[in-house]
Every structure is written in C-alpha cells, then in structure tokens.
Design a protein around this motif. Structure first.
Motif, short mmCIF file in Angstrom:
data_model
loop_
_atom_site.label_atom_id
_atom_site.label_comp_id
_atom_site.label_asym_id
_atom_site.label_seq_id
_atom_site.Cartn_x
_atom_site.Cartn_y
_atom_site.Cartn_z
N ALA A 40 0.83 -1.21 0.00
CA ALA A 40 0.00 0.00 0.00
C ALA A 40 0.86 1.26 0.00
O ALA A 40 0.57 2.23 -0.70
N THR A 41 1.95 1.23 0.78
CA THR A 41 2.85 2.38 0.82
C THR A 41 3.54 2.57 -0.52
O THR A 41 3.68 3.71 -1.01
N ASP A 44 1.22 4.13 -2.97
CA ASP A 44 1.14 5.57 -2.77
C ASP A 44 2.28 6.29 -3.49
O ASP A 44 2.09 7.34 -4.11
N GLU A 45 3.47 5.71 -3.42
CA GLU A 45 4.63 6.30 -4.08
C GLU A 45 4.48 6.26 -5.60
O GLU A 45 4.87 7.21 -6.31
N ILE A 47 1.64 6.27 -7.31
CA ILE A 47 0.62 7.25 -7.70
C ILE A 47 1.20 8.66 -7.65
O ILE A 47 0.97 9.48 -8.56
N TRP A 48 1.97 8.95 -6.60
CA TRP A 48 2.60 10.26 -6.52
C TRP A 48 3.57 10.47 -7.68
O TRP A 48 3.66 11.57 -8.25
N GLU A 70 -7.31 6.54 -9.20
CA GLU A 70 -6.43 6.00 -8.17
C GLU A 70 -6.99 4.70 -7.60
O GLU A 70 -6.26 3.71 -7.41
N SER A 71 -8.29 4.68 -7.31
CA SER A 71 -8.92 3.49 -6.74
C SER A 71 -8.84 2.31 -7.71
O SER A 71 -8.56 1.18 -7.31
N ARG A 74 -5.29 0.96 -7.63
CA ARG A 74 -4.99 0.24 -6.39
C ARG A 74 -5.57 -1.17 -6.40
O ARG A 74 -4.97 -2.10 -5.87
#
Length: 229
Positions: A40-41, A44-45, A47-48, A70-71, A74
C-alpha cells in the motif's frame, strides 16, 4: 482527410546511448512499477510519481487529483498506462497545458512527460503538431502511448521517467523535465487574440505601511482637496 506525419531524423540524444554505470546512482532514475506487487505504501509512491511526472510538481493541485482512477489502479482494475492516459485526457491537464500553449509547446511538454526525452528536432515537433491539429488531442495522446518507443521503455506498468536525466543536467545546466514550470510559450503570448492577458484596470502603486502618511501630513490635505474639487 488525415495528413500523413512528416519524416524526421533522430538526433544523438543522451537517452539513446548506452550508459557505462556499474552500480545504480544519481545517473539512473528510480523506477516505479506495479510489476512486483507493491504494498500500500509503495502504491502511494507510484501514484505520486505519476502525478509528478504528468503534471509536474507545479501543477499538482486539488483539481488535478483523480480519486476514481487511483482506486482503480490500487485494485488492479487498470494499468499504470491507463491511469496516465486518464490524467492526460482530463480537463485539468487540458486547461493547464493545452489551452495555455500553442501546439508546438504542447507537443514538447507531452514528449518530455510521456516519452521521457526532449524532442529530437524542430521537424519532429512540427510532425507531432500536425497530428494534434488534424486528429485532435486524444489521437495524439494515443499516438505517444501506443508508440514502440513508449512500449519498449515503460510498457503497461511502469511510470515514465526522464531517461538518463542527470548527465544532460550537468552538461547544459538543465533541470529534469518534470521540475520545469510549464510556462506559456513566448510566441503564444504575442498572439493578437490574447487580450485577456493584458490588464486594463487602474494600476495602483504599493506603499509600505511605515511610509503611509500620518496625521498632519500635507499629503492628506492634498488628497482631501482633490476630492472636493
């Protein structure tokens, strides 16, 4: 009728030359990919990194974020390339990059952010501009994302990055593409139909508070006299 794309030659850019680096270092950008089942972390990276590459840090605003895409990313419903395409076709990207620039500048920005390199020459810029003008924005985005160059370098699951970005920075003093402010091209500012860029109101001079006239200052009396007459 569709206008055929112009032929152009490749220039010897840095990303087309094999490097001699033995160990990973500053010369090699960090690769963000979903091929290795990210946590998950790490997601996040990723997507950023997509936002940073496509919008640059200067354009990452509330209205440029797309929680729905984004969803989907994921939950593995779409690939990284699909996420990127959705952002490129968003109204935010169009407003910030397409509407405020001419086709030549827009092509340059897209090649830098999608293919991770600069345009080879002016002829390539003209060729891509013809695609934008004759077939539209969506066809041009598809043209870059489905190109052999994009597939070979990034595929379906890797975030685009500036290939071998550090060496040109040392030679030319340039910063990475995704850190450049996407300013409006100078040639576009000179267009006669850009009257909305010219301020037609009253220009007032700023006066610091410590220099403002105090009670008893003659300047206050002059201002009052002018208001009476």
């Amino acid at each position: 009728m569709t206008i055929p794309i112009l032929n152009y030659t490749f220039s010897t850019q840095n990303q087309r030359v094999d490097g001699f680096e033995i160990c990973p270092g500053d010369e090699q950008p960090k690769i963000y990919t979903t091929n290795n089942l990210p946590t998950a972390t790490e997601m996040d990276e990723i997507i950023w990194a997509v936002y940073r590459q496509i919008f640059s840090e200067h354009q990452i605003l509330t209205n440029t974020v797309d929680p729905f895409l984004e969803s989907q990313l994921r939950f593995n419903q779409i690939k990284v390339k699909d996420f990127i395409k959705g952002l490129l076709l968003s109204s935010s990207f169009r407003q910030l990059n397409f509407d405020g620039n001419n086709n030549y500048r827009f092509v340059e920005l897209c090649v830098q952010r999608i293919l991770g390199r600069d345009v080879y020459n002016e002829r390539e810029k003209y060729a891509f501009s013809i695609v934008v003008a004759s077939e539209g924005l969506e066809k041009f985005i598809d043209f870059l994302l489905e190109s052999q160059e994009y597939i070979e370098n990034f595929g379906e699951s890797t975030v685009p990055y500036q290939r071998r970005r550090i060496i040109p920075q040392r030679i030319k003093g340039e910063m990475p593409f995704n850190l450049k402010t996407p300013r409006t091209a100078r040639g576009f500012l000179n267009k006669g139909n850009m009257s909305q860029l010219h301020w037609s109101g009253i220009i007032r001079q700023f006066r610091p508070q410590e220099k403002a006239p105090k009670a008893g200052d003659p300047a206050l009396f002059l201002t009052m006299a002018n208001e009476i007459f």
